[in-house]
Design a protein around this motif. Sequence first.
Motif, PDB file in Angstrom:
ATOM      1  N   THR A 193       0.571  -1.403   0.102  1.00 12.94           N
ATOM      2  CA  THR A 193      -0.109  -0.382  -0.197  1.00 12.94           C
ATOM      3  C   THR A 193       1.145   1.373   0.006  1.00 12.94           C
ATOM      4  OG1 THR A 193      -1.563   0.684   1.047  1.00 12.94           O
ATOM      5  CG2 THR A 193       0.278   0.413   2.658  1.00 12.94           C
ATOM      6  N   SER A 199      -0.837   8.905   2.662  1.00 15.05           N
ATOM      7  CA  SER A 199      -2.076   9.602   1.571  1.00 15.05           C
ATOM      8  C   SER A 199      -0.940  10.933   1.616  1.00 15.05           C
ATOM      9  CB  SER A 199      -3.495   9.614   2.308  1.00 15.05           C
ATOM     10  OG  SER A 199      -3.183   9.973   3.718  1.00 15.05           O
ATOM     11  N   GLU A 215      -0.072   5.815   9.413  1.00 14.15           N
ATOM     12  CA  GLU A 215      -0.599   5.253   8.390  1.00 14.15           C
ATOM     13  C   GLU A 215       1.110   4.628   7.977  1.00 14.15           C
ATOM     14  OE1 GLU A 215      -2.391   6.906   4.087  1.00 14.15           O
ATOM     15  OE2 GLU A 215      -1.083   8.019   5.062  1.00 14.15           O
ATOM     16  N   ASP A 262      -6.067   7.010  -7.417  1.00 10.59           N
ATOM     17  CA  ASP A 262      -7.033   7.140  -7.516  1.00 10.59           C
ATOM     18  C   ASP A 262      -7.727   7.257  -8.620  1.00 10.59           C
ATOM     19  OD1 ASP A 262      -7.172   6.895  -4.841  1.00 10.59           O
ATOM     20  OD2 ASP A 262      -7.130   9.348  -4.314  1.00 10.59           O
TER      21      ASP A 262
END
Length: 224
Positions: A87, A90, A101, A187
């Motif tokens: 992953t 952000s 995170e 995204d």
Amino acid sequence: MASKTLFITGASSGIGAATARAAVAEGWRVGLFARSADKLQALVAELGEAAIALPGDAGDFDAQSAAIAEFVKRTGGLDAAFANAGTGLSAAGTEVGDPEEWERMIRLNVLGVLWTTKAAMPHLKARRGHLLLTGSAAGRRHISGSVYGASKWFVHGYGGNLSEEMKEFGGRCTVIAPGMVDTPFFDTPKPDKLQAEDVARAVLFALTAEPRCTVNEVFLMPTQ
Ligand SMILES: NC(=O)c1ccc[n+]([C@@H]2O[C@H](COP(=O)([O-])OP(=O)(O)OC[C@H]3O[C@@H](n4cnc5c(N)ncnc54)[C@H](OP(=O)(O)O)[C@@H]3O)[C@@H](O)[C@H]2O)c1
């Protein structure tokens, strides 16, 4: 000849799902590991008996061990494992980065890779098998403050060390290092970048190389 077997983490989407499709097309049986059981089931419906859904969290050693044990029980053994789940973050950079995170990312991108390797190794040893790890172009060069990139530097460093360790029993290790790939990792669509199928082809290239030949790294960049 019996089909060879490949366990894939992060198989519900992007590079992992494309690799599952490419491997099944070349006669492999695949164990599909990710958290989204519904997406794994949909892939099994598409790929048929050659695919087995094994839902679980890659950040959990027991979950990966149990999934690999189940895959081995149902197929008879493990020829290859692809530690691919990973992953991003952000917020890039150290100053604005979020420590919580970072912790979640490191659990997956670093510990998750160790858990796949640790759980798969005894089975791979029995078959002189192959371990593949998804690194990144971000694990080959320095990017200002990138904690994500540093997690991929771990993958590249560890992959080289594993290659040495696995040589001792005739096994092989490959780091797959793509630049930007058009997957749900982002995204927004990236139609002019690498496609997941390009990376899957690189995985199959390494997997199907003659046993005398270890492909240590495949580094792919989008032309544009
Ligand atoms: N896209 C790029 O530009 C790019 C470039 C270089 C390297 N990479 C690396 O390529 C790998 C695959 O990424 P992708 O681009 O294919 O992105 P993706 O489509 O977002 O796929 C990520 C996969 O990881 C799984 N995953 C996430 N968290 C998980 C967890 N805790 N446990 C188990 N599975 C988990 C996801 O499934 P669930 O959500 O169902 O669990 C999904 O199957 C990653 O390691 C990424 O860092 C990507």
